[in-house]
Design a protein around this motif. Structure first.
Motif, PDB file in Angstrom:
ATOM      1  N   ARG A  66       0.824  -1.214   0.000  1.00 17.49           N
ATOM      2  CA  ARG A  66       0.000   0.000   0.000  1.00 17.49           C
ATOM      3  C   ARG A  66       0.856   1.260   0.000  1.00 17.49           C
ATOM      4  O   ARG A  66       0.562   2.193  -0.744  1.00 17.49           O
ATOM      5  CB  ARG A  66      -0.998  -0.064   1.153  1.00 17.49           C
ATOM      6  CG  ARG A  66      -2.009  -1.190   0.925  1.00 17.49           C
ATOM      7  CD  ARG A  66      -2.491  -1.902   2.163  1.00 17.49           C
ATOM      8  NE  ARG A  66      -3.024  -3.211   1.814  1.00 17.49           N
ATOM      9  CZ  ARG A  66      -2.298  -4.336   1.776  1.00 17.49           C
ATOM     10  NH1 ARG A  66      -1.006  -4.317   2.097  1.00 17.49           N
ATOM     11  NH2 ARG A  66      -2.852  -5.472   1.418  1.00 17.49           N
ATOM     12  N   PHE A  69       2.074   1.620  -3.624  1.00 21.78           N
ATOM     13  CA  PHE A  69       1.071   2.138  -4.554  1.00 21.78           C
ATOM     14  C   PHE A  69       0.769   3.609  -4.279  1.00 21.78           C
ATOM     15  O   PHE A  69       0.599   4.403  -5.200  1.00 21.78           O
ATOM     16  CB  PHE A  69      -0.211   1.291  -4.508  1.00 21.78           C
ATOM     17  CG  PHE A  69      -0.100   0.030  -5.331  1.00 21.78           C
ATOM     18  CD1 PHE A  69       0.197   0.102  -6.691  1.00 21.78           C
ATOM     19  CD2 PHE A  69      -0.276  -1.225  -4.761  1.00 21.78           C
ATOM     20  CE1 PHE A  69       0.314  -1.053  -7.469  1.00 21.78           C
ATOM     21  CE2 PHE A  69      -0.158  -2.383  -5.530  1.00 21.78           C
ATOM     22  CZ  PHE A  69       0.138  -2.298  -6.879  1.00 21.78           C
ATOM     23  N   ILE A 211      -5.011  -1.401  -3.551  1.00 20.26           N
ATOM     24  CA  ILE A 211      -4.394  -0.872  -4.776  1.00 20.26           C
ATOM     25  C   ILE A 211      -5.035   0.446  -5.228  1.00 20.26           C
ATOM     26  O   ILE A 211      -4.379   1.485  -5.253  1.00 20.26           O
ATOM     27  CB  ILE A 211      -4.466  -1.942  -5.901  1.00 20.26           C
ATOM     28  CG1 ILE A 211      -3.817  -3.257  -5.401  1.00 20.26           C
ATOM     29  CG2 ILE A 211      -3.766  -1.434  -7.171  1.00 20.26           C
ATOM     30  CD1 ILE A 211      -3.948  -4.430  -6.335  1.00 20.26           C
ATOM     31  N   GLY A 235      -6.678  -0.978 -10.410  1.00 22.50           N
ATOM     32  CA  GLY A 235      -6.783  -1.586  -9.079  1.00 22.50           C
ATOM     33  C   GLY A 235      -7.789  -2.719  -9.029  1.00 22.50           C
ATOM     34  O   GLY A 235      -7.546  -3.754  -8.401  1.00 22.50           O
TER      35      GLY A 235
END
Lengths: 355, 355
Positions: A66, A69, A211, A235
């Protein structure tokens, strides 16, 4: 489809620069909180225990998916790699993830995480070893509930400098994660064989939470919320691939390589996307799912069926298609070529992380 | 010490005006979240269950102590009764309290709250009734963990318009509450007979979390953080009185009047401030505490001892002294006379809420 570059690009270097600072920020933030409480109350009472439980998990590793991203969303949208807000946001996402993991491990009664005993296991064991009063399980789970709660606060305090739009997204991301988790445990309890529901859960928990939302948060913080639709498409597709890979590792992987137990989903009769796709394709899987819904369970038979029906190979092909979709969304997005490459590489790493 | 006015003052009316809007805000906020999720996923999966669990608790009543102190802190500091920020802040505190109660009830395995079954009890019962898969206890506690987590998020989203100083206070308040709760369950597990520790826990959980911090948050939002020291003095003294009253109700009250079980603290052998004070004053209480620390427990004997040693009357006198201290702090604070009256009346209601 893409050429692998062996020399890191400037984009990759900027990303690594941010992610290094995220590690430092996590250490500093947790260290400061610990120091404050260690001096507030000394002696046996150990107010630092919940902080240490969070820090142990955070510093034990993890994929930092995380944060990666979120930082990619920010940098690819033109954000400044030296802006502290992206370091705070990425660290906040990792602490939020620690909160989710600690609570999820109680929900699933999972004994192992990142290669170590889970928080509730560790403190139940301490309770037993010390011969304390009350039930070891309740104490262990109590410490885990509170440690999770604290990780959540520590995540939130890092979002102090978020502008209003990012704060709103931060709120949505959290609510969605919790509701997704509830729908998941309820579907597992009811032995739901609802295929669209299984997919909804995967999209919610992996697609959005892991995502799409981190990318969109990064882009929003960089002042380009317009990138959100492309990141959503990427995502959602990649999240489904991620979840299918997770299911495959759970069904066929080993605990030694994952640092957490495998086979739990099958044991708990979860209608994972893997089982959902398999049930769509093979009548024997459908029969076994129906039989499990009636109260039986047969983990070994399900694992054997998944292998012998060719579903395993079909899932691999499906993952390939999803990765293709995710990459196509990025190719169409108004991003520089270096960032297309980074996000394309990340899609590969996420979808084929057992390689 | 103070004259009772029977006609509500303008100050009291302004407070009631804010608190009415807090109820409306809670209904709207929870209703909006529910509507959003009800349309996001329909059918059996019921994503609204955790939201309903929070709403049921919030709308079942409660003393609204923290909203009342927060609104009083704000208005007494000159804040505008029509400013939406105070309504949001007070509603956020009530949702935060719902989070704390839902998780605490799991930690204490408490069956009843506000006269109704607790969240974990209710969903464990549903799991049993439906003959679902897995363990009813784990499912019930899982729903409670997630419902609590969601209450936490819903509290936070109401703080979007807080200025930085108020946001910082909001973070401290939450961390302190969680750490206080951990120290509490650990002391109970270890059957700690540490008197200063028992007092530290009471000051943390009742003094700061319930009284001092809500008042200081209100004053901060009104732009007068300088009132915090007076509110701290008031909160710490009144918090101890509040906790002693809670202990007295637990030891001598009835479940019918409180809407929650009584006798739990004695059953769990908690070193409450009541037991701490009693142990200081009477050797027989000390002996029984020591004996309990060795593994025995004798709730009936402890209750009888507390009555016959005169500790009950002494505690009442101690509560009187604490209320006097709290009121003195308010008399010395730079507040208008009408607000001194309101806060003085609130001290009485909090400390003598069984009357």
């Amino acid at each position: 489809m893409t050429t692998q570059t062996h020399e890191p690009t400037l984009a990759q270097k900027a990303l690594d620069h941010v992610l290094d600072r995220v590690e430092q920020r996590l250490r500093d933030h947790l260290g400061r909180e610990r120091a404050q409480w260690a001096s507030a109350l000394t002696g046996e009472a150990s107010p630092v225990v919940p902080i240490d439980a969070v820090a142990d998990l955070v510093h034990a590793g993890g994929k930092r998916l995380r944060p990666a991203f979120c930082a990619s969303g920010f940098l690819s949208a033109g954000g400044d790699a030296d802006d502290p807000v992206i370091v705070d946001a990425a660290a906040a996402l990792e602490l939020l993830h620690a909160f989710a993991l600690i609570h999820d491990d109680v929900l699933d009664d999972s004994p192992l995480r990142r290669g170590r005993p889970t928080v509730h296991e560790r403190y139940a064991a301490e309770h037993r070893a010390r011969g304390w009063r009350g039930e070891p399980r309740r104490f262990g789970e109590g410490v885990a509930i509170l440690a999770g709660d604290l990780a959540y606060v520590l995540a939130d305090t890092l979002t102090a400098d978020f502008p209003p739009a990012a704060r709103e997204l931060w709120g949505e991301l959290r609510a969605e994660m919790i509701i997704g988790q509830f729908v998941d445990i309820r579907a597992a309890a009811a032995a739901s064989a609802d295929l669209p529901l299984a997919r909804w859960i995967a999209v919610c928990k992996s697609g959005h939470y892991s995502i799409h939302r981190p990318l969109a948060l990064g882009a929003g913080l960089a002042g380009r919320p317009g990138l959100a639709p492309a990141f959503q498409e990427y995502g959602v597709a990649l999240g489904e691939a991620f979840q299918l890979r997770d299911d495959m590792i759970d069904a066929f992987g080993t605990s030694a390589s994952t640092g957490k137990p495998v086979g739990l989903d099958l044991d708990q009769n979860k209608m994972t996307p893997l089982i959902a796709v398999a049930a769509e394709r093979d009548a024997r899987v459908r029969d076994l799912v129906a039989q499990c819904a009636d109260g039986d369970r047969d983990t070994a038979r399900m694992r054997a069926l998944l292998a012998e029906t060719g579903v395993r190979a079909e899932i691999e092909a499906h993952i390939d298609r999803l990765v293709g979709q995710a990459r196509a969304a990025i190719v169409r997005a108004p991003l520089g070529p270096a960032w297309r490459q980074v996000l394309s590489d990340m899609a590969r790493r996420v979808a084929y992380r057992d390689r």
